[in-house]
Write a protein that holds these residues in place. Structure first.
Motif, PDB file in Angstrom:
ATOM      1  N   LYS A 183       7.209  -4.061   5.332  1.00  0.00           N
ATOM      2  CA  LYS A 183       6.285  -4.683   4.396  1.00  0.00           C
ATOM      3  C   LYS A 183       5.440  -5.726   5.126  1.00  0.00           C
ATOM      4  CE  LYS A 183       6.563  -5.568  -0.512  1.00  0.00           C
ATOM      5  NZ  LYS A 183       7.463  -5.890  -1.649  1.00  0.00           N
ATOM      6  N   THR A 184       4.132  -5.565   5.009  1.00  0.00           N
ATOM      7  CA  THR A 184       3.208  -6.493   5.664  1.00  0.00           C
ATOM      8  C   THR A 184       2.161  -6.962   4.667  1.00  0.00           C
ATOM      9  OG1 THR A 184       1.796  -4.650   6.385  1.00  0.00           O
ATOM     10  CG2 THR A 184       3.515  -5.387   7.915  1.00  0.00           C
ATOM     11  N   GLU A 185       1.385  -7.948   5.085  1.00  0.00           N
ATOM     12  CA  GLU A 185       0.316  -8.427   4.212  1.00  0.00           C
ATOM     13  C   GLU A 185      -0.733  -7.349   4.013  1.00  0.00           C
ATOM     14  OE1 GLU A 185      -1.387 -12.046   5.570  1.00  0.00           O
ATOM     15  OE2 GLU A 185       0.494 -13.161   5.569  1.00  0.00           O
ATOM     16  N   ARG A 186      -1.337  -7.383   2.842  1.00  0.00           N
ATOM     17  CA  ARG A 186      -2.353  -6.380   2.541  1.00  0.00           C
ATOM     18  C   ARG A 186      -3.581  -6.612   3.419  1.00  0.00           C
ATOM     19  NH1 ARG A 186      -3.866  -4.434  -3.589  1.00  0.00           N
ATOM     20  NH2 ARG A 186      -5.227  -2.694  -3.008  1.00  0.00           N
ATOM     21  N   ILE A 187      -4.092  -5.510   3.958  1.00  0.00           N
ATOM     22  CA  ILE A 187      -5.208  -5.599   4.893  1.00  0.00           C
ATOM     23  C   ILE A 187      -6.494  -5.986   4.177  1.00  0.00           C
ATOM     24  CG2 ILE A 187      -6.636  -4.254   6.496  1.00  0.00           C
ATOM     25  CD1 ILE A 187      -4.102  -2.541   7.015  1.00  0.00           C
ATOM     26  N   ALA A 188      -6.779  -5.319   3.066  1.00  0.00           N
ATOM     27  CA  ALA A 188      -7.986  -5.586   2.284  1.00  0.00           C
ATOM     28  C   ALA A 188      -7.748  -5.068   0.869  1.00  0.00           C
ATOM     29  CB  ALA A 188      -9.204  -4.913   2.917  1.00  0.00           C
ATOM     30  N   SER A 189      -8.649  -5.422  -0.044  1.00  0.00           N
ATOM     31  CA  SER A 189      -8.464  -5.030  -1.443  1.00  0.00           C
ATOM     32  C   SER A 189      -8.558  -3.519  -1.639  1.00  0.00           C
ATOM     33  CB  SER A 189      -9.513  -5.727  -2.319  1.00  0.00           C
ATOM     34  OG  SER A 189     -10.823  -5.369  -1.899  1.00  0.00           O
ATOM     35  N   ASN A 190      -9.228  -2.836  -0.751  1.00  0.00           N
ATOM     36  CA  ASN A 190      -9.370  -1.374  -0.867  1.00  0.00           C
ATOM     37  C   ASN A 190      -8.386  -0.608   0.011  1.00  0.00           C
ATOM     38  OD1 ASN A 190     -10.628  -2.189   1.517  1.00  0.00           O
ATOM     39  ND2 ASN A 190     -12.090  -0.495   1.478  1.00  0.00           N
ATOM     40  N   VAL A 191      -7.433  -1.314   0.592  1.00  0.00           N
ATOM     41  CA  VAL A 191      -6.417  -0.681   1.438  1.00  0.00           C
ATOM     42  C   VAL A 191      -5.052  -0.853   0.768  1.00  0.00           C
ATOM     43  CG1 VAL A 191      -5.318  -0.580   3.696  1.00  0.00           C
ATOM     44  CG2 VAL A 191      -7.752  -1.155   3.514  1.00  0.00           C
ATOM     45  N   PHE A 192      -4.468   0.245   0.331  1.00  0.00           N
ATOM     46  CA  PHE A 192      -3.155   0.225  -0.297  1.00  0.00           C
ATOM     47  C   PHE A 192      -2.085   0.490   0.762  1.00  0.00           C
ATOM     48  CE2 PHE A 192      -6.306   1.485  -3.368  1.00  0.00           C
ATOM     49  CZ  PHE A 192      -5.995   0.736  -4.496  1.00  0.00           C
ATOM     50  N   SER A 193      -0.876   0.158   0.450  1.00  0.00           N
ATOM     51  CA  SER A 193       0.213   0.371   1.410  1.00  0.00           C
ATOM     52  C   SER A 193       1.406   1.003   0.713  1.00  0.00           C
ATOM     53  CB  SER A 193       0.630  -0.950   2.072  1.00  0.00           C
ATOM     54  OG  SER A 193       1.105  -1.860   1.099  1.00  0.00           O
ATOM     55  N   SER A 194       2.165   1.793   1.481  1.00  0.00           N
ATOM     56  CA  SER A 194       3.352   2.452   0.947  1.00  0.00           C
ATOM     57  C   SER A 194       4.265   2.805   2.104  1.00  0.00           C
ATOM     58  CB  SER A 194       2.959   3.713   0.173  1.00  0.00           C
ATOM     59  OG  SER A 194       4.110   4.391  -0.292  1.00  0.00           O
ATOM     60  N   SER A 195       5.550   2.952   1.793  1.00  0.00           N
ATOM     61  CA  SER A 195       6.518   3.299   2.836  1.00  0.00           C
ATOM     62  C   SER A 195       6.404   4.764   3.257  1.00  0.00           C
ATOM     63  CB  SER A 195       7.939   3.016   2.346  1.00  0.00           C
ATOM     64  OG  SER A 195       8.217   3.765   1.174  1.00  0.00           O
ATOM     65  N   SER A 196       5.827   5.601   2.382  1.00  0.00           N
ATOM     66  CA  SER A 196       5.615   7.006   2.712  1.00  0.00           C
ATOM     67  C   SER A 196       4.523   7.568   1.812  1.00  0.00           C
ATOM     68  CB  SER A 196       6.905   7.818   2.529  1.00  0.00           C
ATOM     69  OG  SER A 196       7.267   7.856   1.165  1.00  0.00           O
ATOM     70  N   LEU A 197       3.994   8.706   2.191  1.00  0.00           N
ATOM     71  CA  LEU A 197       2.939   9.328   1.402  1.00  0.00           C
ATOM     72  C   LEU A 197       3.453   9.728   0.022  1.00  0.00           C
ATOM     73  CD1 LEU A 197       0.031  10.457   1.274  1.00  0.00           C
ATOM     74  CD2 LEU A 197       0.904  12.589   2.244  1.00  0.00           C
ATOM     75  N   GLU A 198       4.612  10.354  -0.021  1.00  0.00           N
ATOM     76  CA  GLU A 198       5.143  10.802  -1.311  1.00  0.00           C
ATOM     77  C   GLU A 198       5.530   9.639  -2.212  1.00  0.00           C
ATOM     78  OE1 GLU A 198       8.578  11.150   1.711  1.00  0.00           O
ATOM     79  OE2 GLU A 198       6.400  11.316   1.651  1.00  0.00           O
ATOM     80  N   HIS A 199       5.987   8.541  -1.605  1.00  0.00           N
ATOM     81  CA  HIS A 199       6.365   7.383  -2.407  1.00  0.00           C
ATOM     82  C   HIS A 199       5.151   6.761  -3.090  1.00  0.00           C
ATOM     83  CE1 HIS A 199       7.680   3.198  -3.265  1.00  0.00           C
ATOM     84  NE2 HIS A 199       8.836   3.785  -3.484  1.00  0.00           N
ATOM     85  N   PHE A 200       4.004   6.843  -2.485  1.00  0.00           N
ATOM     86  CA  PHE A 200       2.790   6.312  -3.089  1.00  0.00           C
ATOM     87  C   PHE A 200       2.450   7.045  -4.387  1.00  0.00           C
ATOM     88  CE2 PHE A 200      -1.929   6.498  -3.419  1.00  0.00           C
ATOM     89  CZ  PHE A 200      -2.176   5.142  -3.640  1.00  0.00           C
ATOM     90  N   PHE A 201       2.772   8.327  -4.453  1.00  0.00           N
ATOM     91  CA  PHE A 201       2.429   9.125  -5.617  1.00  0.00           C
ATOM     92  C   PHE A 201       3.551   9.217  -6.646  1.00  0.00           C
ATOM     93  CE2 PHE A 201      -0.452  10.705  -2.302  1.00  0.00           C
ATOM     94  CZ  PHE A 201      -1.664  10.600  -2.977  1.00  0.00           C
ATOM     95  N   ILE A 202       4.767   9.414  -6.204  1.00  0.00           N
ATOM     96  CA  ILE A 202       5.854   9.667  -7.165  1.00  0.00           C
ATOM     97  C   ILE A 202       6.910   8.562  -7.168  1.00  0.00           C
ATOM     98  CG2 ILE A 202       5.550  12.153  -7.152  1.00  0.00           C
ATOM     99  CD1 ILE A 202       7.688  12.454  -5.120  1.00  0.00           C
TER     100      ILE A 202
END
Length: 267
Positions: free
Chosen positions: A247-266
């Protein structure tokens, strides 16, 4: 049908109608009217079917009573009035109707395809890195030895290819790494099950080259495991997804972060 007066039955229907009206009026604020018109009709059919299907309890035969010779002021002149009180069966029928309606209006779980489209804000072009996102390996050095597609990401990836113009890309150290990457994708069925073709898998020798690929393609979304590249592209790409196990600080308002691609969606 349960034996109670026609007026009581009509009152029950009115109560159900009022309930449905309140439900549907709230739903119409966010849902398509034509869909819920069909839903309303289905509710009416289901309710009517269940109501008429339910067998009524046999009414006990009341012993005949001889009317008294002379009536008094406290005697009811209509003996049948006491046999069928106005609320007989109304509570049970209303409860059964309420149960049917509640079951029908249970929220429908969206499909994976619907979730993917919603999360991508209906973006039509996506670029995505292989290492650390699609592959188990996370560095070009590891890719020289083997390429392993993460099984948990396949469903999401294939959904993306159904409605997005998807480009996969990676920085490689030699031609063998490129062959391993393509072979792994092919064996996973990405080229046959989805809308991806080999021509849309791009390789370069430096991270600068990968950044250049993304800027030239001008995608709606770019997915990468490199924080440095995500930072560089933040000004040029509408949305980005940074894949990182830490977990890191958010880069910018239009940049989302997730531990994996599938975790971002489900999740």
């Amino acid at each position: 049908m349960t034996d109670y007066s026609k007026e009581d039955f009509l009152q029950l229907i009115k109560r159900i109608g009022a309930y449905l009206s309140s439900k549907v009026s709230k739903i119409f604020n966010t849902q398509d009217v034509s869909v819920w018109a069909i839903a309303g009709l289905a509710v009416a059919v289901i309710f009517t079917y269940r109501l008429f299907r339910t067998p009524s309890e046999p009414r006990r035969r009341q012993p005949k009573r001889q009317a008294p010779a002379s009536s008094s002021s406290g005697v009811n002149s209509h003996p049948d009035a006491n046999l069928f009180p106005s609320n007989v069966g109304s509570s049970s029928e209303e409860s059964r109707a309420q149960t049917v309606i509640n079951e029908f209006f249970q929220p429908v779980k969206p499909t994976l395809g619907q979730i993917v489209r919603q999360r991508l804000s209906d973006g039509r072009k996506v670029t995505c890195r292989l290492l650390g996102v699609i592959f188990e390996e996370s560095t070009p050095e590891e890719l020289q030895n083997q390429a392993t597609v993460r099984s948990s990401v396949l469903d999401v990836l294939l959904e993306i290819t159904k409605f997005c113009d998807l480009y996969l890309m990676e920085t490689v150290l030699d031609d063998e790494s490129e062959k391993k990457a393509l072979s792994a994708l092919e064996n996973a069925g990405i080229f046959t099950s989805g809308g991806l073709v080999k021509d849309k898998v791009l390789f370069c020798s430096t991270d600068i080259g990968r950044t250049s690929f993304v800027r030239q393609l001008e995608p709606d979304w770019h997915i990468d495991s490199s924080r440095e590249i995500a930072t560089q592209l933040a000004r040029f790409i509408k949305y980005q997804l940074h894949i990182s196990t830490t977990k890191t600080e958010r880069i910018a308002s239009n940049v989302f972060s997730s531990s994996s691609l599938e975790h971002f969606f489900i999740g």
